[in-house]
Scaffold this motif. Structure first.
Motif, short mmCIF file in Angstrom:
data_model
loop_
_atom_site.label_atom_id
_atom_site.label_comp_id
_atom_site.label_asym_id
_atom_site.label_seq_id
_atom_site.Cartn_x
_atom_site.Cartn_y
_atom_site.Cartn_z
N ALA A 124 30.40 39.18 39.79
CA ALA A 124 30.91 39.06 41.16
C ALA A 124 30.46 37.76 41.81
O ALA A 124 30.88 37.46 42.94
N ARG A 125 29.62 36.98 41.12
CA ARG A 125 29.13 35.73 41.68
C ARG A 125 30.22 34.66 41.67
O ARG A 125 31.11 34.66 40.81
N PRO A 126 30.15 33.72 42.63
CA PRO A 126 31.14 32.63 42.64
C PRO A 126 31.10 31.86 41.32
O PRO A 126 30.05 31.60 40.76
N GLY A 127 32.28 31.54 40.83
CA GLY A 127 32.39 30.83 39.57
C GLY A 127 32.59 31.74 38.38
O GLY A 127 33.06 31.30 37.33
N LEU A 128 32.19 33.01 38.52
CA LEU A 128 32.35 33.96 37.42
C LEU A 128 33.38 35.04 37.73
O LEU A 128 33.71 35.84 36.85
N ARG A 129 33.89 35.07 38.96
CA ARG A 129 34.78 36.15 39.35
C ARG A 129 36.07 36.16 38.56
O ARG A 129 36.68 37.20 38.36
N ARG A 130 36.48 34.98 38.09
CA ARG A 130 37.73 34.94 37.31
C ARG A 130 37.59 35.67 35.98
O ARG A 130 38.59 35.97 35.32
N LEU A 131 36.35 35.95 35.55
CA LEU A 131 36.12 36.66 34.29
C LEU A 131 36.14 38.18 34.48
O LEU A 131 36.12 38.91 33.49
N ARG A 132 36.13 38.64 35.73
CA ARG A 132 36.07 40.09 35.99
C ARG A 132 37.40 40.76 35.67
O ARG A 132 38.47 40.19 35.88
N ARG A 133 37.29 41.99 35.21
CA ARG A 133 38.47 42.82 35.05
C ARG A 133 38.71 43.58 36.35
O ARG A 133 37.77 43.82 37.11
N PRO A 134 39.95 44.00 36.60
CA PRO A 134 40.22 44.79 37.82
C PRO A 134 39.33 46.04 37.86
O PRO A 134 39.12 46.70 36.83
N PRO A 135 38.78 46.37 39.03
CA PRO A 135 37.80 47.47 39.08
C PRO A 135 38.39 48.85 38.82
O PRO A 135 37.76 49.66 38.13
N HIS A 136 39.56 49.16 39.34
CA HIS A 136 40.05 50.53 39.26
C HIS A 136 40.28 51.01 37.83
O HIS A 136 39.88 52.13 37.48
N LEU A 159 26.30 53.34 32.08
CA LEU A 159 26.99 53.20 33.36
C LEU A 159 26.30 52.18 34.25
O LEU A 159 26.94 51.32 34.87
N ALA A 160 24.95 52.24 34.31
CA ALA A 160 24.21 51.29 35.14
C ALA A 160 24.39 49.87 34.63
O ALA A 160 24.59 48.93 35.42
N VAL A 161 24.33 49.67 33.31
CA VAL A 161 24.52 48.33 32.74
C VAL A 161 25.93 47.82 33.05
O VAL A 161 26.13 46.65 33.38
N HIS A 162 26.91 48.71 32.94
CA HIS A 162 28.29 48.32 33.26
C HIS A 162 28.40 47.83 34.69
O HIS A 162 29.02 46.79 34.95
N LEU A 163 27.81 48.55 35.64
CA LEU A 163 27.89 48.16 37.05
C LEU A 163 27.18 46.83 37.29
O LEU A 163 27.67 45.98 38.04
N VAL A 164 26.00 46.64 36.64
CA VAL A 164 25.27 45.39 36.83
C VAL A 164 26.09 44.20 36.31
O VAL A 164 26.20 43.16 36.97
N TRP A 165 26.69 44.36 35.13
CA TRP A 165 27.41 43.24 34.53
C TRP A 165 28.71 42.94 35.26
O TRP A 165 28.96 41.80 35.67
N TRP A 166 29.55 43.98 35.46
CA TRP A 166 30.89 43.73 35.99
C TRP A 166 30.92 43.60 37.50
O TRP A 166 31.72 42.84 38.05
N ASP A 167 30.08 44.36 38.22
CA ASP A 167 30.18 44.40 39.68
C ASP A 167 29.05 43.67 40.38
O ASP A 167 29.02 43.65 41.61
N LEU A 168 28.11 43.09 39.62
CA LEU A 168 27.03 42.33 40.24
C LEU A 168 26.99 40.91 39.71
O LEU A 168 27.18 39.95 40.45
N ILE A 169 26.82 40.77 38.39
CA ILE A 169 26.71 39.42 37.82
C ILE A 169 28.05 38.69 37.89
O ILE A 169 28.14 37.56 38.37
#
Length: 569
Positions: A38-50, A26-36
């Motif tokens: 979330a940086r400019p330039g990488l946000r387009r790679l994020r999946r929807p949070p909900h 769970l912690a690794v998931h939060l670091v990768w998806w909601d921290l790393i």
């Protein structure tokens, strides 16, 4: 009454690793998806949070069902934390049921004999091997004492202390990991949540304490003949063992049996709701788990019937308008409203009853529910709008209004509510959970039951009592003192203004503060980028002219580092 000694529990290492591994993922998931990402330039790679959070909640639910014990309790507890968790998570966890396969009767019997320090035959006339119910921490068996009294015996599962301490240790480690994440630390005080959950869980392992809770409820309702609390048999009660009077009459969820016995379900819903209003606002001691398995209805005899009534488990003759009593059981999960919250809770209810939105918001702020930085004026305006639109509307018509007005209300106030900093105390969360369960149960008994309509008269009564009682006099005295001190305050204001010492302090609204933060971050990035550009140009010139190639290469390297820093920000 004897008190059994509880040895210090050990840790189940295999279970500990399994729980810790889940929270590490769970912690690794939060670091990768909601921290790393979330940086400019990488946000387009994020999946929807909900959808991601819902999937994590579903995985936790599967783990809790597999392991049982504290993991189920933690899921149920987190499902109440609507103040710190998104709805996608709380909805997924809300369905966790505290029902697991029963322990073998042989192991339970050995634990009971160890607690009682006597063979079961010397304590009970008979003891049913098949449990009446089995939960994650304990299970219940029907029995009969030597004098023939029908009782139920609640006994902790053998080895449950080891499972509880194992899970709490793993959860504590996981909380330490998650606390290092700003996105978690900024939303919730994990130390406070963990301490609340740890205290609540360990309290449920003390069945003697549950017996004392039952007696306190009995004292609170001593003058109400419509409510029954089972008697505690202390001679056969220990820390791991609780013996109570058998009060398993008609289940409150068995609508057909209630109707056949002549119980007026509308009256039952009304009286049940009133009993909870008294618990919250009069006794300040709340039965926090009012699900159908913890509530029974005792039918009373009509003229001409057996005056002894109908023992639990015996058939009840059909009748019309049969009198009844409400029976509460299972007092392991209770909520005591502390003194600091009682006044605020009354203020909130009275504010709703008198349509005073300002009073509701001020009470929530004074109780610490609304944290500093909350825009109280906007919240008051939002609440006034809601009260104006829905005041006097029956719940049956809310469904019709919801389609036409819910989206509009959310557009107006959704962002305000989501950005309002809140931290709800555990006592209010358990009380709110109980009220939510109660509302659903009352509606099941009477589909036309409207908690809102049932609450408003109670609120109006509290407001009338306050106007007549000593609280009114105290409020008037306080207002009088403030009025007498007003000239002195005005004189001080004029004096400070005259000598130039007048200062003004204000707090930014959430949206203004957010824009200012973005502006500051943008300026910081601009400064860094300008410095990096200067170094890059100077370094390129020095390197190209071969005047100082080493220095030029160093300046180009420094420029690259500054560019990375600006991008990371």
């Amino acid at each position: 009454m004897k008190t059994s000694k509880v040895p210090k529990p050990t840790i189940d290492r295999r279970r500990y690793r399994k729980v810790r591994w889940f929270f590490l993922r769970l912690a690794v998931h939060l670091v990768w998806w909601d921290l790393i990402l979330a940086r400019p330039g990488l946000r387009r790679l994020r999946r929807p949070p909900h959808p991601r959070w819902q999937r994590l909640a579903r995985q936790y639910r599967a783990l809790a069902v597999d392991l049982g014990g504290v993991m189920i309790k933690l899921g149920q507890y987190l499902s109440t934390r609507v103040d710190v968790l998104p709805p996608a998570v709380t909805r997924e966890l809300a369905g966790l049921q505290d029902e697991v396969p029963a322990e073998s009767f042989e192991s339970v019997a050995r634990q009971m004999e160890a607690e009682l320090e006597a063979p079961l035959a010397q304590v009970f006339m008979d003891l049913e091997p098949e449990p009446l119910g089995a939960a994650s921490l304990a299970q219940v068996h029907g029995a009969r004492l030597l004098d023939g009294s029908p009782v139920v015996v609640k006994v902790l599962r053998p080895g449950i202390e080891t499972l509880v301490e194992t899970d709490l240790a793993a959860i504590s480690v996981a909380a330490g990991w998650l606390e290092h994440l700003e996105l978690v630390r900024s939303r919730v005080d994990l130390d406070a949540l963990l301490e609340e959950f740890r205290t609540t869980t360990r309290r449920e392992l003390d069945l003697e304490n549950e017996g004392h809770n039952a007696e306190r409820f009995a004292d609170n309702f001593a003058g109400d003949h419509g409510v029954i609390i089972p008697e505690v048999y202390w001679e056969t009660t220990r820390r791991r063992l609780l013996t109570l009077e058998n009060v398993a009459y008609l289940k409150i969820g068995d609508v057909e049996a209630l109707s056949a016995a002549g119980i007026d379900r509308k009256e039952l819903a009304r009286r049940l709701y009133r009993a909870y209003m008294e618990q919250i606002f009069v006794h300040h001691f709340v039965h926090a788990d009012p699900h159908p398995g913890n509530l029974f209805v005792r039918p009373l005899p009509l003229p001409g019937e057996d005056p002894e009534g109908f023992p639990p488990g015996t058939p009840v003759p059909d009748a019309d308008q049969r009198p009844f009593q409400i029976v509460f059981v299972d007092f392991g999960m209770v909520a005591e409203v502390p003194e600091r919250l009682r006044r605020a809770l009354r203020e909130v209810l009275i504010g709703f009853g008198s349509r005073d939105a300002g009073r509701v918001v001020r009470a929530a702020y004074s109780a610490g529910i609304l944290l500093p930085g909350a825009d109280l004026e906007q919240l008051q305006e939002a609440l006034e709008t809601v009260l104006d639109r829905f005041w006097g509307v029956e719940l049956g018509r809310l469904n019709d209004l919801a389609l036409s007005q819910a989206r509009e209300l959310w557009r107006e106030f959704g962002r305000l509510i989501l950005e309002t900093p809140v931290q709800v105390q555990s006592e209010l969360l358990f009380t709110g959970r109980a009220a939510a369960l109660l509302g659903g149960l009352a509606t099941q008994l009477d589909p036309g039951f409207e908690p809102w309509s049932a609450t408003i008269p109670f609120a109006a009564r509290l407001a009338a009592e306050e106007a007549r009682g000593p609280e009114w006099a105290a409020e008037a005295l306080r207002q009088g003192r403030e009025a007498l001190g007003l000239p002195a305050e005005l004189a001080r204001l004029v004096r400070h203004t005259r000598v130039g010492k007048l200062t003004v302090r204000n707090a930014l609204a959430p949206d203004t503060r957010r824009r200012l933060d973005r502006l500051e971050r943008g300026l910081a990035r601009t400064r860094t980028a300008v410095a990096a550009s200067g170094l890059a140009v100077a370094g390129a010139v020095l390197y190209a002219l071969e005047a100082a190639p080493g220095l030029g290469a160093g300046m180009l390297g420094a420029a690259a580092v500054l560019y990375l820093m600006a991008w990371w920000r």
